[in-house]
Design an enzyme around this catalytic site. Structure first.
Site: not given
Ligand code: ASP
Length: 320
Positions: A11, A54, A87
């Protein structure tokens, strides 16, 4: 001081298209040039590692990231490494690196919850705070770190708790190690890290270490499927308990010689060793020679995979 920002995507590097949907689009250079304040902290070199969300990262990516970190640790001109990443899997990738890295160059993971197309993006501040941590003279003694929302966590303890809040990373039970107050890094704790450093073989990293969370009156279908796997991570109820109706399924996993790594489905505490005597109590885990873990499900899986690939299960896990 000099740091390297290793960018992997997430992000922090995502911007919205015309329809408002964010995709990974910014390079590491873009991230760094958006934070001119970094100049007052360190000379910054950028390493573009990948540009993916991720959840696209693999075990092999984690290993390659470890190699990148090792490379900078061997370079005396580099004082710290900051890894920018999504994250969603940061608690896993950072812990993977932590388990295998024994250098003393600080390594700090960070990212963002609000992408740069939204009001109040948190990435720039997180990047700046991470650079401050990565250039702090005590950071290298703390193991791999995650700096997020002004707090500094160990990679071992940290977990993502909230789906959207910028205050998503928490270290349950024992808390963060410190904070970044304005331009000051403030340490409040010392990490006691019981993990040995492991040296896995990249080619031996097995994806098929499966995770099963134990739930009320579940079937044993997932356990039976796990008989074909390289390992089973079991998120037990309470402090190491399973319903009576899955005991046979669990036995079958062990009879197939699949190692079982037991943890629990809560956020804090460890497994019992000798308190309850009913079928499916903690004594079953011991009778079946399960490995005990005090990490959450996803981190236990990382440790199990790394330990299997390092041929170091006995060193990495306790089997009470
Ligand atoms: N989907 C994103 C990722 O993990 C979420 C984030 O970066 O926070 O890459």
């Amino acid at each position: 001081m000099s740091i390297v920002v290793v960018s992997t995507g997430g992000t922090i590097a995502s911007t919205a298209d015309g329809g408002g949907d964010a995709t990974v689009s910014l390079s590491g250079e873009d991230l760094v040039s958006a934070v001119p304040e970094l100049e007052s902290v360190a000379d910054v070199e950028v390493r573009e590692f990948s540009n993916v969300p991720s959840q696209f990262l693999t075990l092999e990516h984690c290993y390659d990231l470890l190699e990148v970190v090792r490379e900078y640790d061997a370079d005396p001109s580099v004082d710290g490494v900051v890894v920018t990443q999504g994250t969603n899997t940061m608690e896993e990738s950072s812990y993977f690196v932590d388990l295998c890295y024994d250098g003393d160059t600080p390594v700090v993971f960070t990212g963002a919850m609000r992408n740069p197309s939204l009001p109040s993006p948190d990435g720039p501040m997180n990047l700046l705070a991470s650079a401050r941590v990565a250039t702090d003279d005590r950071a290298g003694e703390m193991g791999v770190l995650v700096a997020f929302g002004e707090r500094i966590h160990t990679a071992r303890d940290v977990s993502k708790f909230h789906t959207m809040s910028t205050d998503t990373f928490r270290s349950p039970e024992f808390g963060p190690l410190g904070t970044v107050d304005e331009d000051r890094v403030v340490w409040r704790r010392w990490p006691e890290n019981p993990d040995p450093t492991l040296d896995p073989d990249r080619d031996a990293l097995r994806r098929d270490v499966e995770t099963v969370t134990v739930t009320m009156d579940m079937t044993d279908t997932q356990l039976r499927a796990a008989r074909e796997s390289a390992g089973l991570v079991l998120g037990t109820m309470g402090a190491g308990h399973v319903p009576e109706r899955i005991i046979d399924g669990l036995r079958a996993v062990r009879e197939a010689d699949v190692p079982v790594f037991a943890t629990h489905r809560g956020s804090e505490g460890r497994l019992l060793r000798d308190r309850y005597g009913y079928p499916g109590s903690e004594h079953l885990l011991q009778e079946l020679d399960c490995y005990y873990s005090d990490l959450n499900l996803q981190k236990t899986r990382v440790k199990a995979i790394v330990a299997l690939a390092a041929d170091a299960l006995g060193e990495a896990f306790e089997r009470p």
